[in-house]
Scaffold this motif. Structure first.
Motif, mmCIF file in Angstrom:
data_model
loop_
_atom_site.group_PDB
_atom_site.id
_atom_site.type_symbol
_atom_site.label_atom_id
_atom_site.label_comp_id
_atom_site.label_asym_id
_atom_site.label_seq_id
_atom_site.Cartn_x
_atom_site.Cartn_y
_atom_site.Cartn_z
ATOM 1 N N ASN A 6 88.380 41.566 -13.072
ATOM 2 C CA ASN A 6 89.702 41.756 -13.659
ATOM 3 C C ASN A 6 90.601 40.587 -13.291
ATOM 4 N N LEU A 7 91.348 40.096 -14.268
ATOM 5 C CA LEU A 7 92.388 39.103 -14.034
ATOM 6 C C LEU A 7 93.695 39.673 -14.557
ATOM 7 N N GLY A 8 94.752 39.523 -13.783
ATOM 8 C CA GLY A 8 96.051 40.030 -14.187
ATOM 9 C C GLY A 8 96.745 39.098 -15.161
ATOM 10 N N SER A 9 97.573 39.694 -16.014
ATOM 11 C CA SER A 9 98.346 38.914 -16.971
ATOM 12 C C SER A 9 99.742 39.510 -17.111
ATOM 13 N N ASN A 10 100.708 38.636 -17.339
ATOM 14 C CA ASN A 10 102.075 39.069 -17.621
ATOM 15 C C ASN A 10 102.377 39.031 -19.111
ATOM 16 N N ASN A 11 101.426 38.539 -19.914
ATOM 17 C CA ASN A 11 101.552 38.497 -21.369
ATOM 18 C C ASN A 11 100.175 38.792 -21.950
ATOM 19 N N LEU A 12 99.866 40.058 -22.092
ATOM 20 C CA LEU A 12 98.528 40.477 -22.514
ATOM 21 C C LEU A 12 98.162 39.930 -23.890
ATOM 22 N N GLU A 13 99.117 39.864 -24.799
ATOM 23 C CA GLU A 13 98.855 39.354 -26.146
ATOM 24 C C GLU A 13 98.418 37.887 -26.106
ATOM 25 N N ALA A 14 99.125 37.056 -25.336
ATOM 26 C CA ALA A 14 98.757 35.641 -25.214
ATOM 27 C C ALA A 14 97.419 35.482 -24.497
ATOM 28 N N ALA A 15 97.195 36.279 -23.442
ATOM 29 C CA ALA A 15 95.923 36.213 -22.715
ATOM 30 C C ALA A 15 94.764 36.631 -23.613
ATOM 31 N N GLU A 16 94.972 37.641 -24.430
ATOM 32 C CA GLU A 16 93.931 38.094 -25.363
ATOM 33 C C GLU A 16 93.534 36.960 -26.314
ATOM 34 N N ALA A 17 94.507 36.275 -26.885
ATOM 35 C CA ALA A 17 94.217 35.168 -27.798
ATOM 36 C C ALA A 17 93.492 34.038 -27.064
ATOM 37 N N PHE A 18 93.947 33.703 -25.861
ATOM 38 C CA PHE A 18 93.326 32.639 -25.057
ATOM 39 C C PHE A 18 91.860 32.955 -24.804
ATOM 40 N N TYR A 19 91.576 34.148 -24.287
ATOM 41 C CA TYR A 19 90.204 34.502 -23.915
ATOM 42 C C TYR A 19 89.321 34.806 -25.121
ATOM 43 N N ASN A 20 89.879 35.306 -26.221
ATOM 44 C CA ASN A 20 89.064 35.486 -27.428
ATOM 45 C C ASN A 20 88.450 34.161 -27.860
ATOM 46 N N GLU A 21 89.251 33.118 -27.894
ATOM 47 C CA GLU A 21 88.739 31.803 -28.302
ATOM 48 C C GLU A 21 87.852 31.181 -27.238
ATOM 49 N N LEU A 22 88.293 31.215 -25.989
ATOM 50 C CA LEU A 22 87.546 30.566 -24.918
ATOM 51 C C LEU A 22 86.171 31.208 -24.728
ATOM 52 N N LEU A 23 86.119 32.516 -24.645
ATOM 53 C CA LEU A 23 84.853 33.193 -24.370
ATOM 54 C C LEU A 23 83.914 33.206 -25.557
ATOM 55 N N SER A 24 84.429 32.939 -26.764
ATOM 56 C CA SER A 24 83.539 32.836 -27.925
ATOM 57 C C SER A 24 82.572 31.665 -27.751
ATOM 58 N N LEU A 25 82.936 30.671 -26.932
ATOM 59 C CA LEU A 25 82.047 29.540 -26.670
ATOM 60 C C LEU A 25 80.834 29.946 -25.837
ATOM 61 N N PHE A 26 80.876 31.131 -25.244
ATOM 62 C CA PHE A 26 79.750 31.681 -24.487
ATOM 63 C C PHE A 26 79.039 32.786 -25.264
ATOM 64 N N GLY A 27 79.467 33.025 -26.487
ATOM 65 C CA GLY A 27 78.939 34.147 -27.241
ATOM 66 C C GLY A 27 79.602 35.450 -26.849
ATOM 67 N N GLY A 28 80.712 35.365 -26.133
ATOM 68 C CA GLY A 28 81.427 36.558 -25.699
ATOM 69 C C GLY A 28 82.258 37.142 -26.821
ATOM 70 N N LYS A 29 82.537 38.435 -26.690
ATOM 71 C CA LYS A 29 83.379 39.088 -27.688
ATOM 72 C C LYS A 29 84.195 40.192 -27.038
ATOM 73 N N GLN A 30 85.331 40.471 -27.640
ATOM 74 C CA GLN A 30 86.195 41.543 -27.165
ATOM 75 C C GLN A 30 85.552 42.872 -27.541
ATOM 76 N N THR A 31 85.432 43.770 -26.573
ATOM 77 C CA THR A 31 84.778 45.049 -26.841
ATOM 78 C C THR A 31 85.685 46.252 -26.616
ATOM 79 N N PHE A 32 86.840 46.049 -26.014
ATOM 80 C CA PHE A 32 87.742 47.164 -25.747
ATOM 81 C C PHE A 32 89.158 46.633 -25.620
ATOM 82 N N LYS A 33 90.102 47.438 -26.107
ATOM 83 C CA LYS A 33 91.514 47.080 -25.952
ATOM 84 C C LYS A 33 92.325 48.352 -25.830
#
Length: 126
Positions: A6-33
Motif C-alpha cells: 500500500n502507498l498513501g496518496s492525498n489525491n487518489l484521482e491523480a495517483a490512479e492516472a499515474f499508476y494506470n499508465e506506469l504499471l501498464s508498462l509491466f502488463g499491470g491493470k487496475q482490478t479494484f476501486k
C-alpha cells in the motif's frame, strides 16, 4: 509471501492516472476501486500487487524516510521506459537509469506524485 504493497496518496484521482499508465508498462491493470483505494494487479511473475489509498485515519498521506517499492523489469530497455514514463507523468527523479553495484544491477529511482519512492531495476545477464 507478500501479497500487496500500500502507498498513501492525498489525491487518489491523480495517483490512479499515474499508476494506470506506469504499471501498464509491466502488463499491470487496475482490478479494484473504491472511494479510498485503487488496487492494481501486476503482470504475471512480478510479485506483489500494489494498492494506492487515502489513509484510513483521515490524516494526510506522508512518505516514509528510507521506504521504497522496487519494481522488477525484464531488461534495461524496460527500466529506461518506466523511468521516462514516471517523469513524463509528473514523477521526480531520484536517480537516473544506470548500472549499480558494479554492474550487477541496472536501476532507476523516482518519486510518484505524493513523494513515495520507487525503483525499477533488472539484473542484466540473469
Amino acid at each position: 509471501m507478500i501479497t500487496h504493497i500500500n502507498l498513501g496518496s492525498n489525491n487518489l484521482e491523480a495517483a490512479e492516472a499515474f499508476y494506470n499508465e506506469l504499471l501498464s508498462l509491466f502488463g499491470g491493470k487496475q482490478t479494484f476501486k473504491s472511494e479510498r483505494t485503487v488496487y492494481f494487479t501486476l503482470g504475471e511473475g512480478n510479485g506483489a500487487n500494489l494498492a494506492i489509498n487515502t489513509p484510513f485515519d483521515g490524516n494526510p498521506a506522508t512518505t516514509g524516510n528510507g521506504s521504497m517499492v522496487a519494481l522488477g523489469a525484464v531488461d534495461t530497455n524496460q527500466v529506461d521506459a518506466v523511468y521516462r514514463k514516471a517523469l513524463e507523468l509528473g514523477g521526480r527523479c531520484e536517480g537516473e537509469p544506470g548500472e549499480r553495484l558494479g554492474g550487477a544491477m541496472y536501476a532507476a529511482y523516482f518519486r510518484d506524485l505524493d513523494g513515495n519512492k520507487l525503483a525499477v531495476f533488472c539484473q542484466p545477464g540473469h
